[in-house]
Design a protein around this motif. Sequence first.
Motif, PDB file in Angstrom:
ATOM      1  N   PHE A  28     -49.213  19.891 -60.217  1.00  0.00           N
ATOM      2  CA  PHE A  28     -48.008  19.137 -60.548  1.00  0.00           C
ATOM      3  C   PHE A  28     -46.977  19.179 -59.423  1.00  0.00           C
ATOM      4  O   PHE A  28     -47.020  20.028 -58.530  1.00  0.00           O
ATOM      5  CB  PHE A  28     -47.381  19.648 -61.847  1.00  0.00           C
ATOM      6  N   ILE A  29     -46.028  18.226 -59.508  1.00  0.00           N
ATOM      7  CA  ILE A  29     -44.867  18.152 -58.621  1.00  0.00           C
ATOM      8  C   ILE A  29     -43.634  18.187 -59.503  1.00  0.00           C
ATOM      9  O   ILE A  29     -43.560  17.467 -60.514  1.00  0.00           O
ATOM     10  CB  ILE A  29     -44.854  16.827 -57.826  1.00  0.00           C
ATOM     11  N   ASN A  30     -42.646  18.972 -59.139  1.00  0.00           N
ATOM     12  CA  ASN A  30     -41.366  18.968 -59.849  1.00  0.00           C
ATOM     13  C   ASN A  30     -40.411  17.984 -59.184  1.00  0.00           C
ATOM     14  O   ASN A  30     -40.160  18.073 -57.978  1.00  0.00           O
ATOM     15  CB  ASN A  30     -40.738  20.364 -59.857  1.00  0.00           C
ATOM     16  N   GLU A  73     -48.367  24.365 -59.141  1.00  0.00           N
ATOM     17  CA  GLU A  73     -47.390  23.550 -58.408  1.00  0.00           C
ATOM     18  C   GLU A  73     -47.870  23.353 -56.975  1.00  0.00           C
ATOM     19  O   GLU A  73     -48.262  24.303 -56.296  1.00  0.00           O
ATOM     20  CB  GLU A  73     -46.016  24.198 -58.423  1.00  0.00           C
ATOM     21  N   ARG A 119     -47.732  15.300 -63.208  1.00  0.00           N
ATOM     22  CA  ARG A 119     -49.029  15.964 -63.164  1.00  0.00           C
ATOM     23  C   ARG A 119     -49.991  15.111 -62.337  1.00  0.00           C
ATOM     24  O   ARG A 119     -50.091  13.900 -62.555  1.00  0.00           O
ATOM     25  CB  ARG A 119     -49.568  16.175 -64.574  1.00  0.00           C
ATOM     26  N   GLN A 177     -48.239  28.376 -63.368  1.00  0.00           N
ATOM     27  CA  GLN A 177     -47.307  28.509 -62.248  1.00  0.00           C
ATOM     28  C   GLN A 177     -47.979  28.210 -60.906  1.00  0.00           C
ATOM     29  O   GLN A 177     -47.384  27.588 -60.020  1.00  0.00           O
ATOM     30  CB  GLN A 177     -46.718  29.935 -62.222  1.00  0.00           C
ATOM     31  N   GLU A 197     -35.855  17.361 -63.307  1.00  0.00           N
ATOM     32  CA  GLU A 197     -36.318  17.761 -64.631  1.00  0.00           C
ATOM     33  C   GLU A 197     -37.635  17.094 -65.006  1.00  0.00           C
ATOM     34  O   GLU A 197     -38.199  17.373 -66.054  1.00  0.00           O
ATOM     35  CB  GLU A 197     -35.247  17.419 -65.679  1.00  0.00           C
ATOM     36  N   GLN A 198     -38.124  16.219 -64.142  1.00  0.00           N
ATOM     37  CA  GLN A 198     -39.399  15.538 -64.376  1.00  0.00           C
ATOM     38  C   GLN A 198     -40.530  16.334 -63.732  1.00  0.00           C
ATOM     39  O   GLN A 198     -40.395  16.843 -62.611  1.00  0.00           O
ATOM     40  CB  GLN A 198     -39.363  14.133 -63.760  1.00  0.00           C
ATOM     41  N   ARG A 199     -41.635  16.446 -64.420  1.00  0.00           N
ATOM     42  CA  ARG A 199     -42.820  17.094 -63.858  1.00  0.00           C
ATOM     43  C   ARG A 199     -43.950  16.079 -63.828  1.00  0.00           C
ATOM     44  O   ARG A 199     -44.406  15.610 -64.874  1.00  0.00           O
ATOM     45  CB  ARG A 199     -43.216  18.322 -64.670  1.00  0.00           C
TER      46      ARG A 199
END
Length: 315
Positions: A234-236, A210, A243, A207, A239-241
Amino acid sequence: MNIIFAGTPDFAAESLKSLIQNQHTIIAVYTQPDRPAGRGKKIVKSAVKQIAEAAGIPVFQPEKLSEDVAKVQLKALKADLMIVAAYGLILPADVLSIPKYGCINIHASLLPRWRGAAPIQRAIQAGDEKTGVTIMQMDVGLDTGVMLLKLETPILANDTGGTLHDRLSELGASAIERYLAEPEQYIEQARIQDDSLANYAHKLNKQEAEIDWNQSASDICRMIRAFNPWPVAFINLGEQRLRIFEAIVDDRNSTHTPGLVIGKSREGITIACREQAITIKTLQLPGGKLISAEAFFNGGKKLLETGTQLSLLSS
Protein backbone atom coordinates in the motif's frame (compact mmCIF):
# COMPACT_ATOMS: atom_id res chain seq x y z
CA MET A 1 -2.19 -46.83 9.01
CA ASN A 2 -4.45 -44.99 11.40
CA ILE A 3 -3.70 -41.34 10.68
CA ILE A 4 -4.35 -38.13 12.59
CA PHE A 5 -4.33 -35.00 10.43
CA ALA A 6 -3.48 -31.62 11.98
CA GLY A 7 -3.93 -28.41 10.01
CA THR A 8 -5.97 -25.24 9.78
CA PRO A 9 -6.01 -23.11 6.57
CA ASP A 10 -6.67 -23.78 2.89
CA PHE A 11 -3.10 -24.98 2.31
CA ALA A 12 -3.70 -27.88 4.72
CA ALA A 13 -7.25 -28.50 3.53
CA GLU A 14 -6.03 -29.53 0.07
CA SER A 15 -3.95 -32.36 1.57
CA LEU A 16 -6.75 -33.51 3.86
CA LYS A 17 -9.13 -33.59 0.92
CA SER A 18 -6.69 -35.76 -1.04
CA LEU A 19 -6.19 -38.16 1.88
CA ILE A 20 -9.94 -38.62 2.22
CA GLN A 21 -10.47 -39.10 -1.52
CA ASN A 22 -7.70 -41.71 -1.61
CA GLN A 23 -9.36 -43.60 1.25
CA HIS A 24 -6.62 -43.31 3.86
CA THR A 25 -7.85 -44.04 7.38
CA ILE A 26 -8.15 -40.62 9.02
CA ILE A 27 -9.23 -41.35 12.59
CA ALA A 28 -9.21 -37.73 13.79
CA VAL A 29 -8.51 -34.17 12.70
CA TYR A 30 -6.88 -31.49 14.83
CA THR A 31 -7.38 -27.85 13.91
CA GLN A 32 -7.26 -24.50 15.66
CA PRO A 33 -10.33 -23.30 17.58
CA ASP A 34 -13.02 -21.44 15.64
CA ARG A 35 -12.19 -17.73 15.59
CA PRO A 36 -13.84 -14.45 14.55
CA ALA A 37 -12.97 -13.33 11.02
CA GLY A 38 -13.91 -10.60 8.54
CA ARG A 39 -15.41 -7.20 9.20
CA GLY A 40 -18.36 -8.64 11.04
CA LYS A 41 -16.08 -10.72 13.30
CA LYS A 42 -18.32 -13.72 12.73
CA ILE A 43 -17.06 -16.99 14.23
CA VAL A 44 -15.69 -19.09 11.36
CA LYS A 45 -14.66 -22.74 11.16
CA SER A 46 -11.26 -23.44 9.63
CA ALA A 47 -11.06 -24.83 6.10
CA VAL A 48 -9.75 -28.10 7.53
CA LYS A 49 -12.62 -28.40 10.02
CA GLN A 50 -15.21 -27.89 7.29
CA ILE A 51 -13.75 -30.74 5.20
CA ALA A 52 -13.42 -33.05 8.22
CA GLU A 53 -17.01 -32.48 9.33
CA ALA A 54 -18.31 -33.07 5.81
CA ALA A 55 -16.48 -36.41 5.81
CA GLY A 56 -17.72 -37.36 9.28
CA ILE A 57 -14.25 -37.32 10.85
CA PRO A 58 -14.01 -36.44 14.57
CA VAL A 59 -12.53 -32.96 15.10
CA PHE A 60 -10.45 -31.83 18.09
CA GLN A 61 -9.63 -28.16 18.74
CA PRO A 62 -7.43 -27.72 21.82
CA GLU A 63 -6.04 -24.26 22.55
CA LYS A 64 -2.66 -25.90 23.28
CA LEU A 65 -1.23 -29.38 22.84
CA SER A 66 0.95 -28.90 25.89
CA GLU A 67 -2.02 -29.35 28.24
CA ASP A 68 -2.37 -32.74 29.95
CA VAL A 69 -5.98 -33.16 28.83
CA ALA A 70 -4.98 -32.74 25.18
CA LYS A 71 -2.15 -35.28 25.53
CA VAL A 72 -4.38 -37.88 27.16
CA GLN A 73 -6.93 -37.37 24.40
CA LEU A 74 -4.26 -37.76 21.73
CA LYS A 75 -2.85 -40.96 23.27
CA ALA A 76 -6.31 -42.49 23.47
CA LEU A 77 -6.60 -42.31 19.67
CA LYS A 78 -3.71 -44.81 19.28
CA ALA A 79 -2.60 -43.32 15.97
CA ASP A 80 0.16 -44.76 13.81
CA LEU A 81 1.07 -41.42 12.26
CA MET A 82 0.26 -37.73 12.59
CA ILE A 83 0.40 -35.59 9.44
CA VAL A 84 0.79 -31.87 10.11
CA ALA A 85 0.30 -29.03 7.61
CA ALA A 86 0.11 -25.37 8.64
CA TYR A 87 -1.49 -26.31 11.94
CA GLY A 88 -0.39 -23.18 13.77
CA LEU A 89 0.21 -24.80 17.18
CA ILE A 90 3.52 -25.97 18.64
CA LEU A 91 3.86 -29.73 19.12
CA PRO A 92 5.88 -30.41 22.31
CA ALA A 93 8.51 -33.16 22.30
CA ASP A 94 6.33 -35.61 24.22
CA VAL A 95 3.47 -35.08 21.74
CA LEU A 96 5.76 -35.80 18.76
CA SER A 97 6.41 -39.27 20.13
CA ILE A 98 2.78 -40.22 20.80
CA PRO A 99 1.94 -41.65 17.34
CA LYS A 100 3.69 -44.96 16.62
CA TYR A 101 5.67 -43.51 13.70
CA GLY A 102 5.86 -39.96 15.01
CA CYS A 103 4.72 -36.79 13.21
CA ILE A 104 5.53 -35.63 9.69
CA ASN A 105 5.06 -32.15 8.29
CA ILE A 106 4.06 -30.86 4.86
CA HIS A 107 6.14 -27.67 4.56
CA ALA A 108 5.78 -25.14 1.72
CA SER A 109 9.49 -24.65 0.99
CA LEU A 110 12.47 -26.58 -0.28
CA LEU A 111 14.01 -26.97 3.15
CA PRO A 112 16.22 -25.72 4.57
CA ARG A 113 15.75 -22.61 2.39
CA TRP A 114 12.77 -21.10 4.26
CA ARG A 115 11.76 -22.18 7.75
CA GLY A 116 8.95 -20.49 9.61
CA ALA A 117 5.49 -19.02 9.07
CA ALA A 118 5.54 -17.41 5.60
CA PRO A 119 7.83 -19.41 3.28
CA ILE A 120 5.67 -18.88 0.18
CA GLN A 121 5.70 -15.08 0.32
CA ARG A 122 9.33 -14.81 1.43
CA ALA A 123 10.47 -16.94 -1.52
CA ILE A 124 8.80 -14.54 -3.98
CA GLN A 125 10.04 -11.48 -2.10
CA ALA A 126 13.63 -12.76 -2.15
CA GLY A 127 13.55 -13.40 -5.89
CA ASP A 128 13.93 -17.19 -5.64
CA GLU A 129 13.67 -18.95 -9.00
CA LYS A 130 12.07 -22.07 -7.56
CA THR A 131 10.38 -23.39 -4.46
CA GLY A 132 8.43 -26.49 -3.55
CA VAL A 133 7.20 -28.75 -0.79
CA THR A 134 9.19 -30.80 1.71
CA ILE A 135 7.84 -33.78 3.67
CA MET A 136 9.78 -33.69 6.92
CA GLN A 137 9.98 -35.82 10.07
CA MET A 138 9.14 -33.40 12.84
CA ASP A 139 11.44 -32.74 15.80
CA VAL A 140 11.47 -30.12 18.56
CA GLY A 141 13.08 -27.45 16.34
CA LEU A 142 11.30 -25.06 13.99
CA ASP A 143 11.13 -26.93 10.66
CA THR A 144 14.50 -28.55 11.42
CA GLY A 145 13.67 -32.26 11.08
CA VAL A 146 15.14 -34.70 8.58
CA MET A 147 13.85 -34.34 5.02
CA LEU A 148 11.99 -37.32 3.59
CA LEU A 149 10.76 -36.11 0.19
CA LYS A 150 10.83 -32.93 -1.92
CA LEU A 151 8.82 -31.78 -4.92
CA GLU A 152 9.82 -28.62 -6.83
CA THR A 153 8.00 -25.95 -8.83
CA PRO A 154 9.38 -22.84 -10.57
CA ILE A 155 8.38 -19.39 -9.32
CA LEU A 156 6.96 -17.70 -12.40
CA ALA A 157 7.46 -14.02 -13.24
CA ASN A 158 3.77 -13.32 -12.64
CA ASP A 159 3.30 -15.49 -9.55
CA THR A 160 1.66 -13.84 -6.57
CA GLY A 161 1.47 -15.08 -3.01
CA GLY A 162 -1.99 -16.36 -3.91
CA THR A 163 -1.16 -18.23 -7.12
CA LEU A 164 1.95 -19.82 -5.64
CA HIS A 165 0.03 -20.79 -2.49
CA ASP A 166 -2.57 -22.60 -4.56
CA ARG A 167 0.04 -24.44 -6.62
CA LEU A 168 1.97 -25.50 -3.53
CA SER A 169 -1.26 -26.67 -1.86
CA GLU A 170 -1.78 -29.10 -4.72
CA LEU A 171 1.90 -30.06 -4.69
CA GLY A 172 1.70 -30.74 -0.96
CA ALA A 173 -1.23 -33.09 -1.51
CA SER A 174 0.75 -34.92 -4.23
CA ALA A 175 3.83 -35.12 -2.02
CA ILE A 176 2.06 -36.69 0.97
CA GLU A 177 0.36 -39.25 -1.27
CA ARG A 178 3.70 -40.16 -2.80
CA TYR A 179 5.26 -40.52 0.65
CA LEU A 180 2.45 -42.70 2.02
CA ALA A 181 2.72 -45.04 -0.98
CA GLU A 182 6.31 -45.99 -0.04
CA PRO A 183 7.22 -44.61 3.40
CA GLU A 184 10.01 -47.12 4.03
CA GLN A 185 11.83 -46.03 0.87
CA TYR A 186 11.73 -42.34 1.82
CA ILE A 187 12.74 -43.03 5.42
CA GLU A 188 15.83 -44.87 4.14
CA GLN A 189 16.68 -41.89 1.91
CA ALA A 190 16.11 -39.28 4.66
CA ARG A 191 18.57 -36.38 4.68
CA ILE A 192 19.63 -34.09 7.50
CA GLN A 193 19.19 -30.37 6.84
CA ASP A 194 22.18 -28.06 6.43
CA ASP A 195 21.44 -25.36 8.99
CA SER A 196 23.87 -22.95 7.31
CA LEU A 197 21.48 -22.72 4.33
CA ALA A 198 18.40 -21.92 6.41
CA ASN A 199 16.53 -18.60 6.44
CA TYR A 200 13.67 -17.61 8.73
CA ALA A 201 10.42 -16.73 6.95
CA HIS A 202 8.96 -14.19 9.35
CA LYS A 203 5.20 -14.04 9.77
CA LEU A 204 3.57 -11.41 7.55
CA ASN A 205 2.22 -8.19 9.04
CA LYS A 206 0.37 -5.19 7.64
CA GLN A 207 3.00 -2.65 8.67
CA GLU A 208 5.71 -4.12 6.42
CA ALA A 209 3.41 -3.85 3.40
CA GLU A 210 3.91 -0.08 3.02
CA ILE A 211 5.97 0.58 -0.10
CA ASP A 212 9.46 1.97 0.48
CA TRP A 213 10.44 4.03 -2.57
CA ASN A 214 14.09 3.89 -1.50
CA GLN A 215 14.09 0.27 -2.62
CA SER A 216 14.75 -0.79 -6.21
CA ALA A 217 11.87 -1.23 -8.64
CA SER A 218 12.53 -4.98 -8.78
CA ASP A 219 12.38 -5.30 -4.99
CA ILE A 220 9.14 -3.35 -4.82
CA CYS A 221 7.45 -5.35 -7.58
CA ARG A 222 8.41 -8.62 -5.91
CA MET A 223 7.01 -7.37 -2.62
CA ILE A 224 3.74 -6.38 -4.34
CA ARG A 225 3.41 -9.86 -5.84
CA ALA A 226 4.37 -11.61 -2.61
CA PHE A 227 1.83 -9.67 -0.53
CA ASN A 228 -1.08 -10.27 -2.92
CA PRO A 229 -3.71 -11.25 -1.68
CA TRP A 230 -2.54 -10.48 1.89
CA PRO A 231 -1.49 -8.19 3.51
CA VAL A 232 -1.39 -6.24 0.19
CA ALA A 233 1.21 -3.56 -0.55
CA PHE A 234 0.00 0.00 0.00
CA ILE A 235 0.76 3.72 -0.31
CA ASN A 236 -0.37 6.27 2.27
CA LEU A 237 -1.81 9.46 0.75
CA GLY A 238 -2.73 11.50 3.80
CA GLU A 239 -5.77 9.73 5.23
CA GLN A 240 -6.21 7.67 2.05
CA ARG A 241 -4.55 4.28 1.74
CA LEU A 242 -4.11 2.97 -1.80
CA ARG A 243 -3.66 -0.79 -1.97
CA ILE A 244 -1.46 -1.94 -4.84
CA PHE A 245 -2.15 -5.38 -6.31
CA GLU A 246 -0.14 -5.37 -9.53
CA ALA A 247 2.85 -3.44 -10.87
CA ILE A 248 5.65 -3.95 -13.38
CA VAL A 249 9.21 -2.66 -13.57
CA ASP A 250 9.77 0.30 -15.90
CA ASP A 251 13.29 -0.53 -17.00
CA ARG A 252 14.21 3.00 -18.10
CA ASN A 253 16.91 4.57 -15.94
CA SER A 254 15.29 7.14 -13.67
CA THR A 255 17.14 10.14 -12.28
CA HIS A 256 14.05 11.35 -10.43
CA THR A 257 13.67 11.49 -6.67
CA PRO A 258 12.35 8.17 -5.31
CA GLY A 259 8.59 8.38 -4.76
CA LEU A 260 7.96 10.96 -7.49
CA VAL A 261 5.01 10.25 -9.81
CA ILE A 262 6.66 10.69 -13.21
CA GLY A 263 3.90 9.72 -15.59
CA LYS A 264 0.52 8.19 -16.26
CA SER A 265 -0.90 6.48 -19.32
CA ARG A 266 -3.17 3.64 -20.29
CA GLU A 267 -0.41 1.36 -19.12
CA GLY A 268 -0.59 2.70 -15.57
CA ILE A 269 0.93 5.10 -13.06
CA THR A 270 4.73 5.33 -13.14
CA ILE A 271 6.62 6.16 -9.94
CA ALA A 272 10.36 6.58 -9.50
CA CYS A 273 12.24 4.22 -7.19
CA ARG A 274 15.83 4.15 -5.93
CA GLU A 275 16.66 2.23 -9.08
CA GLN A 276 14.43 2.55 -12.16
CA ALA A 277 10.67 2.94 -11.67
CA ILE A 278 7.49 0.90 -11.33
CA THR A 279 4.24 1.20 -13.26
CA ILE A 280 1.19 0.44 -11.15
CA LYS A 281 -1.41 -1.56 -13.08
CA THR A 282 -4.09 -2.51 -10.54
CA LEU A 283 -5.07 -0.77 -7.31
CA GLN A 284 -7.87 -0.21 -4.81
CA LEU A 285 -9.14 2.75 -2.78
CA PRO A 286 -10.51 2.22 0.75
CA GLY A 287 -13.94 0.61 0.48
CA GLY A 288 -13.67 0.50 -3.32
CA LYS A 289 -13.35 -2.22 -5.90
CA LEU A 290 -10.16 -3.52 -7.45
CA ILE A 291 -9.64 -1.43 -10.60
CA SER A 292 -7.08 -0.79 -13.32
CA ALA A 293 -4.95 2.36 -13.14
CA GLU A 294 -6.68 3.58 -16.30
CA ALA A 295 -10.12 3.19 -14.68
CA PHE A 296 -8.75 4.95 -11.59
CA PHE A 297 -8.01 8.09 -13.63
CA ASN A 298 -11.09 7.84 -15.84
CA GLY A 299 -13.11 7.92 -12.62
CA GLY A 300 -11.84 11.43 -11.95
CA LYS A 301 -9.59 10.58 -9.00
CA LYS A 302 -7.22 13.50 -8.38
CA LEU A 303 -4.65 11.35 -6.68
CA LEU A 304 -1.21 10.32 -7.92
CA GLU A 305 -1.09 13.11 -10.49
CA THR A 306 2.19 13.55 -12.36
CA GLY A 307 4.57 15.53 -10.19
CA THR A 308 3.19 14.26 -6.87
CA GLN A 309 5.96 13.46 -4.40
CA LEU A 310 5.09 10.51 -2.20
CA SER A 311 6.45 10.43 1.33
CA LEU A 312 9.41 8.20 2.05
CA LEU A 313 9.61 5.79 4.94
CA SER A 314 11.86 6.86 7.77
CA SER A 315 15.01 4.77 8.04
